[in-house]
Write a protein that holds these residues in place. Sequence first.
Motif, PDB file in Angstrom:
ATOM      1  N   VAL A 188     128.770 102.254  33.816  1.00 55.74           N
ATOM      2  CA  VAL A 188     128.218 101.003  33.293  1.00 55.74           C
ATOM      3  C   VAL A 188     126.752 100.878  33.675  1.00 55.74           C
ATOM      4  CG1 VAL A 188     128.305  98.484  33.544  1.00 55.74           C
ATOM      5  CG2 VAL A 188     130.417  99.798  33.263  1.00 55.74           C
ATOM      6  N   ALA A 189     126.404 101.245  34.908  1.00 53.43           N
ATOM      7  CA  ALA A 189     125.004 101.152  35.358  1.00 53.43           C
ATOM      8  C   ALA A 189     124.097 102.061  34.550  1.00 53.43           C
ATOM      9  CB  ALA A 189     124.926 101.501  36.851  1.00 53.43           C
ATOM     10  N   GLU A 190     124.566 103.262  34.237  1.00 48.37           N
ATOM     11  CA  GLU A 190     123.746 104.198  33.447  1.00 48.37           C
ATOM     12  C   GLU A 190     123.522 103.672  32.036  1.00 48.37           C
ATOM     13  OE1 GLU A 190     122.071 106.730  34.456  1.00 48.37           O
ATOM     14  OE2 GLU A 190     122.824 106.544  36.510  1.00 48.37           O
ATOM     15  N   ASN A 191     124.510 103.000  31.462  1.00 46.13           N
ATOM     16  CA  ASN A 191     124.346 102.437  30.119  1.00 46.13           C
ATOM     17  C   ASN A 191     123.375 101.261  30.134  1.00 46.13           C
ATOM     18  OD1 ASN A 191     126.241 103.437  27.745  1.00 46.13           O
ATOM     19  ND2 ASN A 191     127.343 103.781  29.666  1.00 46.13           N
ATOM     20  N   GLU A 192     123.362 100.501  31.235  1.00 46.01           N
ATOM     21  CA  GLU A 192     122.396  99.395  31.340  1.00 46.01           C
ATOM     22  C   GLU A 192     120.981  99.925  31.476  1.00 46.01           C
ATOM     23  OE1 GLU A 192     123.823  97.216  34.670  1.00 46.01           O
ATOM     24  OE2 GLU A 192     125.391  96.178  33.528  1.00 46.01           O
ATOM     25  N   ASP A 193     120.830 101.072  32.141  1.00 48.90           N
ATOM     26  CA  ASP A 193     119.501 101.661  32.317  1.00 48.90           C
ATOM     27  C   ASP A 193     118.978 102.299  31.046  1.00 48.90           C
ATOM     28  OD1 ASP A 193     119.622 100.874  34.946  1.00 48.90           O
ATOM     29  OD2 ASP A 193     120.295 102.835  35.693  1.00 48.90           O
ATOM     30  N   HIS A 194     119.900 102.737  30.167  1.00 52.09           N
ATOM     31  CA  HIS A 194     119.479 103.414  28.935  1.00 52.09           C
ATOM     32  C   HIS A 194     119.691 102.536  27.714  1.00 52.09           C
ATOM     33  CE1 HIS A 194     120.102 106.766  31.802  1.00 52.09           C
ATOM     34  NE2 HIS A 194     119.129 107.356  31.136  1.00 52.09           N
ATOM     35  N   GLY A 219     125.462 104.648  25.578  1.00 49.54           N
ATOM     36  CA  GLY A 219     125.486 103.830  24.363  1.00 49.54           C
ATOM     37  C   GLY A 219     126.827 103.180  24.109  1.00 49.54           C
ATOM     38  N   ILE A 220     127.756 103.290  25.048  1.00 49.22           N
ATOM     39  CA  ILE A 220     129.061 102.645  24.895  1.00 49.22           C
ATOM     40  C   ILE A 220     128.989 101.218  25.431  1.00 49.22           C
ATOM     41  CG2 ILE A 220     130.295 104.826  25.026  1.00 49.22           C
ATOM     42  CD1 ILE A 220     130.969 104.206  27.923  1.00 49.22           C
ATOM     43  N   ASP A 221     129.869 100.368  24.976  1.00 51.20           N
ATOM     44  CA  ASP A 221     129.856  98.956  25.363  1.00 51.20           C
ATOM     45  C   ASP A 221     131.206  98.596  25.977  1.00 51.20           C
ATOM     46  OD1 ASP A 221     129.146  96.349  25.714  1.00 51.20           O
ATOM     47  OD2 ASP A 221     129.483  95.748  23.628  1.00 51.20           O
ATOM     48  N   TYR A 222     131.445  99.080  27.186  1.00 49.73           N
ATOM     49  CA  TYR A 222     132.683  98.800  27.900  1.00 49.73           C
ATOM     50  C   TYR A 222     132.364  98.192  29.261  1.00 49.73           C
ATOM     51  CZ  TYR A 222     135.207 101.726  24.534  1.00 49.73           C
ATOM     52  OH  TYR A 222     135.753 102.247  23.397  1.00 49.73           O
ATOM     53  N   SER A 223     133.264  97.333  29.732  1.00 53.20           N
ATOM     54  CA  SER A 223     133.128  96.758  31.069  1.00 53.20           C
ATOM     55  C   SER A 223     133.679  97.731  32.110  1.00 53.20           C
ATOM     56  CB  SER A 223     133.873  95.426  31.141  1.00 53.20           C
ATOM     57  OG  SER A 223     135.275  95.633  30.983  1.00 53.20           O
TER      58      SER A 223
END
Length: 257
Positions: free
Chosen positions: A251-257, A212-216
Amino acid sequence: MKKGKGMQFVGDSRITADKKKFIPKDYSEYPGKTEAFWPNFLLKEWLVGAVFLVGFLCLTIAHPAPLEGPADPTDAAYLPLPDWYFLFLYQLLKYQFAGGDFFVLGAIVIPGLAFGGLFLAPFLDKGSNRRPVKRPITTSLMILGVISVFWLTYEAAAHVDWEAKAAANKPIPPGSIQVDTESDGYAVYEANSCIQCHGGNLEGASGPSLIGIDYSVDEIKDIAVNGIGDMPAGQFDGTEEELQQLAEFIVAENEDH
């Protein structure tokens, strides 16, 4: 009772013969100055207390207090923060005259004088008038105390990102998150002991959740090396390639969730 003499009754001295029903004293000759404690005054106190209690409960339901994460004795960089009702004392200790070499003055002497003044106010001002303007000592001490507490609490809370603390410590139901444990990034995540603070599924443990974080990717690499907030620098111990894999994995895990 003797035979032939009739019945004789013995009175109880503990009960008066002319006992009357309790009737509140008539204060009509002193309008606005005094009243019967029961039930007039006590009923007003109960009503005010009930209104305050209901309002306070509604406030706690609408705006729950942010909770800290689980205690971690291995985190030497953690800065504890007191609960909101002690924030004014926490702020007081930040000032030069109440902290450092003058810690005893800020932690004991000043709060002791403040609360002692409020405690002694009724004994210092013995006026019978109930109007605040007619009781300058008591009113002044109370106003000064309220303003001081509100101002110090505001100053302390202004430097805390409460929304970020609440979001970072938001509980995540166990088993609701599944990450790719076969990826190279997860192997780096596990090898650098990130799992101890952020959990096996990035759900958070002693540290915040990484879901749920929004970092590059570059921002995560910088945080892993230089730290952020309560996370100290130097936590990552690996190569540049491993750092890249770790950041891309998060980052990939945050895009998947």
